[in-house]
Motif scaffolding. Structure first.
Motif, PDB file in Angstrom:
ATOM      1  N   THR A   1       0.914  -1.222   0.022  1.00 34.73           N
ATOM      2  CA  THR A   1      -0.026   0.135  -0.035  1.00 34.73           C
ATOM      3  C   THR A   1       0.716   1.282  -0.046  1.00 34.73           C
TER       4      THR A   1
ATOM      5  N   ARG B   1      -2.300   5.626   7.095  1.00 35.79           N
ATOM      6  CA  ARG B   1      -2.763   4.419   7.709  1.00 35.79           C
ATOM      7  C   ARG B   1      -2.349   4.674   9.128  1.00 35.79           C
TER       8      ARG B   1
ATOM      9  N   HIS C   1     -10.445  -0.165   4.205  1.00 38.91           N
ATOM     10  CA  HIS C   1      -9.482  -0.064   3.245  1.00 38.91           C
ATOM     11  C   HIS C   1      -9.772   0.151   1.975  1.00 38.91           C
TER      12      HIS C   1
ATOM     13  N   GLN D   1      -7.598  -0.788  -1.119  1.00 39.70           N
ATOM     14  CA  GLN D   1      -7.318  -2.062  -1.488  1.00 39.70           C
ATOM     15  C   GLN D   1      -8.619  -2.802  -2.042  1.00 39.70           C
TER      16      GLN D   1
ATOM     17  N   ARG E   1     -10.141  -5.317   7.743  1.00 38.60           N
ATOM     18  CA  ARG E   1     -10.709  -4.000   6.955  1.00 38.60           C
ATOM     19  C   ARG E   1     -10.787  -4.259   5.580  1.00 38.60           C
TER      20      ARG E   1
ATOM     21  N   ARG F   1      -5.224 -12.879   5.234  1.00 38.68           N
ATOM     22  CA  ARG F   1      -4.056 -13.246   6.258  1.00 38.68           C
ATOM     23  C   ARG F   1      -4.584 -13.151   7.527  1.00 38.68           C
TER      24      ARG F   1
ATOM     25  N   GLN G   1      -4.696 -11.873  11.047  1.00 40.00           N
ATOM     26  CA  GLN G   1      -4.191 -10.538  11.570  1.00 40.00           C
ATOM     27  C   GLN G   1      -3.795 -10.770  12.996  1.00 40.00           C
TER      28      GLN G   1
ATOM     29  N   PRO H   1      -5.119  -9.942  -0.695  1.00 41.89           N
ATOM     30  CA  PRO H   1      -4.371  -8.852  -0.639  1.00 41.89           C
ATOM     31  C   PRO H   1      -2.979  -8.593  -0.088  1.00 41.89           C
ATOM     32  N   ALA H   2      -2.339  -9.806   0.150  1.00 38.95           N
ATOM     33  CA  ALA H   2      -1.022  -9.815   0.752  1.00 38.95           C
ATOM     34  C   ALA H   2      -0.793  -8.919   1.828  1.00 38.95           C
ATOM     35  N   PRO H   3       0.259  -8.980   2.664  1.00 38.24           N
ATOM     36  CA  PRO H   3       1.332 -10.079   2.739  1.00 38.24           C
ATOM     37  C   PRO H   3       0.753 -11.614   2.727  1.00 38.24           C
TER      38      PRO H   3
HETATM   39  C1  NCD Z   1      -3.945  -5.750   3.882  1.00 37.16           C
HETATM   40  C2  NCD Z   1      -4.144  -4.735   5.196  1.00 37.16           C
HETATM   41  O1  NCD Z   1      -3.052  -4.083   5.505  1.00 37.16           O
HETATM   42  O2  NCD Z   1      -5.229  -4.564   5.501  1.00 37.16           O
HETATM   43  N1  NCD Z   1      -2.790  -5.591   3.385  1.00 37.16           N
HETATM   44  C3  NCD Z   1      -2.600  -4.629   2.342  1.00 37.16           C
HETATM   45  O3  NCD Z   1      -3.011  -3.519   2.517  1.00 37.16           O
HETATM   46  N2  NCD Z   1      -2.030  -5.205   0.977  1.00 37.16           N
HETATM   47  C4  NCD Z   1      -4.116  -7.005   4.449  1.00 37.16           C
HETATM   48  C5  NCD Z   1      -3.203  -7.513   5.471  1.00 37.16           C
HETATM   49  O4  NCD Z   1      -2.494  -7.003   5.967  1.00 37.16           O
HETATM   50  O5  NCD Z   1      -3.361  -8.800   5.713  1.00 37.16           O
END
Ligand code: NCD
Length: 300
Positions: A54, A103, A130, A133, A163, A211, A213, A252-254
């Motif tokens: 991001t 953020r 988000h 994203q 999010r 992922r 969290q 969305p990664a990571p």
């Molecule tokens: C996401 C986030 O930060 O919410 N990642 C991102 O912005 N690519 C998802 C995550 O961190 O798992």
């Protein structure tokens, strides 16, 4: 609050969402060299949480648009001396910045920024929203299927702390997709429709994995090994083999390889995970352009 801010997907109508996606697509075709017409476009990126994609795709988008970009480091700023988020953002406004990307770990942090007049682009608030994203996820789906109406989409994993799940729910329902959620039942959110993941992989056109969290308190998994999580809730090869022929995989990664998704599937034929990152720069260009009050290419 500036009307060109982007804080949450629930602030956008279906038409506004589609207009941003169309503009992002234009950046990919005839407008890839397009820059902001204003001489001075100072943007500060305020990241109070770790980020690779991001953060740097915003920066890439800003550079490509000809913005002058400052990276804010909370660790070496007056936040360390106790300054509030409001005073920090108001400072950027007072010293000549034209827009900020933020953020922050707090849900809804922007509620305290009502009196800021420069546009704010939300790059993630706690478990709340988000929007960029979500827009890049939407663009990836749109590229593939050309529409959202009637599309079957499952989002699987740590829904409670995500999010990404929240923003996608708001937008995909607005756009008419059939959306369900899967994963450990302890991590579902009230009001989010669920489907067993084993059933959902055969039903879905889009399988979006999330992922876990851990940094937001997803404690349950600490008792479960990675292999056990993959077997119970992840996208493993057996589930992959049951996906529809034209279905795609998103994340969305990571990515935690071997946890929510088998490592070999990250770059498999159905995966759009790196395409999502590419699309992230396009939608962020469209969102920054909008923040500066400029019309979409098609309306010009
Ligand atoms: C996401 C986030 O930060 O919410 N990642 C991102 O912005 N690519 C998802 C995550 O961190 O798992």
């Amino acid at each position: 609050m500036n009307k060109n801010s982007l804080l949450s997907m629930k602030d956008l109508s279906a038409q506004e969402i589609l207009s941003i996606l169309d503009d992002a697509k234009c950046f990919n075709s005839s407008h890839d060299d397009w820059q902001l017409p204003m001489r001075k476009a100072l943007v500060a990126n305020l990241f109070f949480e770790p980020s690779t994609r991001t953060h740097y795709s915003f920066e890439s988008a800003e550079f490509q648009l000809g913005c002058k970009v400052s990276d804010f480091n909370a660790e070496t700023s007056s936040v360390k001396k106790g300054e509030t988020l409001y005073d920090t953002v108001k400072t950027f406004e007072s010293i000549g910045y034209d827009a900020v990307v933020i953020r922050h770990p707090e849900d809804n942090y922007f509620a305290q920024l009502e009196d800021v007049t420069i546009p704010i682009i939300n790059a993630g608030d706690g478990r709340g929203n988000h929007p960029t994203q979500c827009l890049l996820d939407l663009l990836t789906i749109y590229d593939e299927f050309d529409s959202f109406e009637g599309l079957n989409i499952v989002i699987c994993g740590d829904i409670q702390h995500s999010r990404v799940a929240m923003s996608n729910k708001q937008a995909l329902e607005t756009l008419g997709a059939n959306l369900v959620f899967a994963g450990p039942k302890e991590w579902q959110r009230p009001g989010f429709p669920t489907m067993d993941f084993d059933e959902a992989v055969e039903w879905a056109d889009v399988v979006m994995m999330l992922r876990i969290q851990k940094e937001r308190g997803a404690a349950l998994v600490s008792q479960m090994s990675d292999a056990e999580y993959l077997e119970k809730y992840g996208l493993n090869k057996e589930r992959y083999s049951r996906m529809k022929e034209n279905a795609i995989i998103m994340h969305p990664a990571p990515v935690n390889r071997g946890v929510e998704i088998d490592s070999d599937l990250v770059e498999c034929e159905k995966s759009r995970i790196f395409k999502q990152m590419y699309n992230g720069v396009l939608v962020r260009k469209a969102v920054i352009k909008r923040a500066f009050g400029l019309k979409p290419f098609k309306e010009d």
